[in-house]
Design an enzyme around this catalytic site. Sequence first.
Site, PDB file in Angstrom:
ATOM      1  NE  ARG A  48      50.192  37.533  62.677  1.00  0.00           N
ATOM      2  CZ  ARG A  48      49.495  36.747  63.565  1.00  0.00           C
ATOM      3  NH1 ARG A  48      48.147  36.839  63.944  1.00  0.00           N
ATOM      4  NH2 ARG A  48      50.085  35.980  64.701  1.00  0.00           N
ATOM      5  CD  GLU A  70      49.665  50.264  54.576  1.00  0.00           C
ATOM      6  OE1 GLU A  70      49.031  49.259  54.508  1.00  0.00           O
ATOM      7  OE2 GLU A  70      49.640  50.499  55.726  1.00  0.00           O
ATOM      8  N   GLY A  73      27.859  38.975  32.802  1.00  0.00           N
ATOM      9  CA  GLY A  73      29.320  39.490  31.840  1.00  0.00           C
ATOM     10  C   GLY A  73      29.919  39.020  30.417  1.00  0.00           C
ATOM     11  CG  ASP A  74      33.530  38.958  29.771  1.00  0.00           C
ATOM     12  OD1 ASP A  74      33.190  37.928  30.696  1.00  0.00           O
ATOM     13  OD2 ASP A  74      35.105  38.822  29.058  1.00  0.00           O
ATOM     14  N   GLY A  75      31.158  36.689  29.225  1.00  0.00           N
ATOM     15  CA  GLY A  75      31.004  35.229  28.877  1.00  0.00           C
ATOM     16  C   GLY A  75      29.726  34.930  28.031  1.00  0.00           C
ATOM     17  N   GLY A 124      28.934  34.759  37.002  1.00  0.00           N
ATOM     18  CA  GLY A 124      28.724  35.087  38.015  1.00  0.00           C
ATOM     19  C   GLY A 124      27.448  36.105  38.465  1.00  0.00           C
ATOM     20  NE  ARG A 167      31.092  31.797  34.430  1.00  0.00           N
ATOM     21  CZ  ARG A 167      30.976  31.521  36.044  1.00  0.00           C
ATOM     22  NH1 ARG A 167      31.576  30.348  37.040  1.00  0.00           N
ATOM     23  NH2 ARG A 167      31.520  33.224  36.808  1.00  0.00           N
ATOM     24  CG  MET A 183      36.532  36.870  43.877  1.00  0.00           C
ATOM     25  SD  MET A 183      35.273  36.236  43.071  1.00  0.00           S
ATOM     26  CE  MET A 183      34.940  34.537  43.560  1.00  0.00           C
ATOM     27  NE  ARG A 240      36.007  35.613  34.984  1.00  0.00           N
ATOM     28  CZ  ARG A 240      34.914  33.925  35.148  1.00  0.00           C
ATOM     29  NH1 ARG A 240      36.095  32.877  34.991  1.00  0.00           N
ATOM     30  NH2 ARG A 240      34.461  34.078  35.986  1.00  0.00           N
TER      31      ARG A 240
END
Length: 387
Positions: free
Chosen positions: A217, A242, A156-158, A65, A126, A224, A226
Amino acid sequence: MDAEITQIGQHHTQTTEDPQRTHAEQHRHDLDVMHQKQGLQPRTGYLSREPLSRIHRLAVLTSGGDAPGMNAAIKAVVDAADLQHIDVIGFMHGFNGIFERDYLPLTPRDVKHIIHRGGTILKSARCKTMLDTHGPSMAAAILHELSVDALVIIGGDGSFRGATALAPYYQGQIIGIPGTIDNDIDGSDYSIGFATAVDTALDAIDKIRDTADAFERIFLVEVMGRHSGYLAMAAGIASAAEQVICPELHPQLDLPAIAAEIRYAQQQNGKQSYIIVVAEQPGLSTTHLADELTKLTHTDCRACVLGHLQRGGSPVFSDRILATKLGHFAVQQLLTGAHLMMAGEIGGVAGLYPLHLTGERHKSPDPALLLWQQQQQKSRDSSSEDI
Ligand code: F6P
């Protein structure tokens, strides 16, 4: 540089300093002690085959990513290498660029005006071929063919798992730089891109608050991360949401309890805006969650999935600084023989951490913030039990 190298000892091990040792020797000693404590064989896999050897050609790639600040890291690597008269090439589309021999030469001129740009000039992806049985050995053969003495992997870790798979076949040095908005990599307090992603999420949540206020509302905003709640916790706390729903706070999702908290808030404050920041999780649909909460609370709940928006944009100053620091540090450490390490930052100081350990544990959000959020939640829970 001294302080940076011994920092590993300060953070992870109790080591003995010997004034007779060179910097590199002290550094390796610290790693040996750390590995012994972790039950690992000392001096396996993390030293250059030829410590302090001359690196003629270095390759850099961005993988997994993309994260804001990756360009700043590329720039720092190229500029730092150039100072040492090292040739740099950049592989395109992550590890795929190795298999496709798709690369371009990078000089300081090529990276002069990229520090502020989001995405990555090298593109990212990837790479399925790295997972094939013969993928890593093929990649190593191509790196040898292209005379690449050292490989810098920003990801990243991958991506770091790919680096570890490559190592047994590759004669050169490998170093990682943490680049992911998820901030889920052990061995560095922050990864490049996290700060920008939090800021982007905050900007969106603040705007959602305006419309939520206007319509009184309930909004569920999915961020994100993961498998990690780091981004959700940071964005939730900084936007005074909240509630925050993330794996570290809610190992099991308890919808009636979440609905009870909403009803309690409505009882206390009347109808008003209410924002829940939700960390994306496999199998969890925030839209479905909003529908279920609408039924349980008899109030309109809307879902807003921020998604890939969080990966884009110009990096904030702290990501640019971190990327510059780690890119430069990574090149410096390669020159002292570092191999199979990640260049990270702990307590504001750059240090090395074994690549294979970076994804071993679940990196939990800041314990102080986790506790604060848990206490907030707990006090509301006990009050909402009465209704
Ligand atoms: O790892 C970064 C990340 O953006 C995660 O937060 C997210 O789960 C994943 O990548 C999304 O991947 P893709 O871009 O393949 O949809």
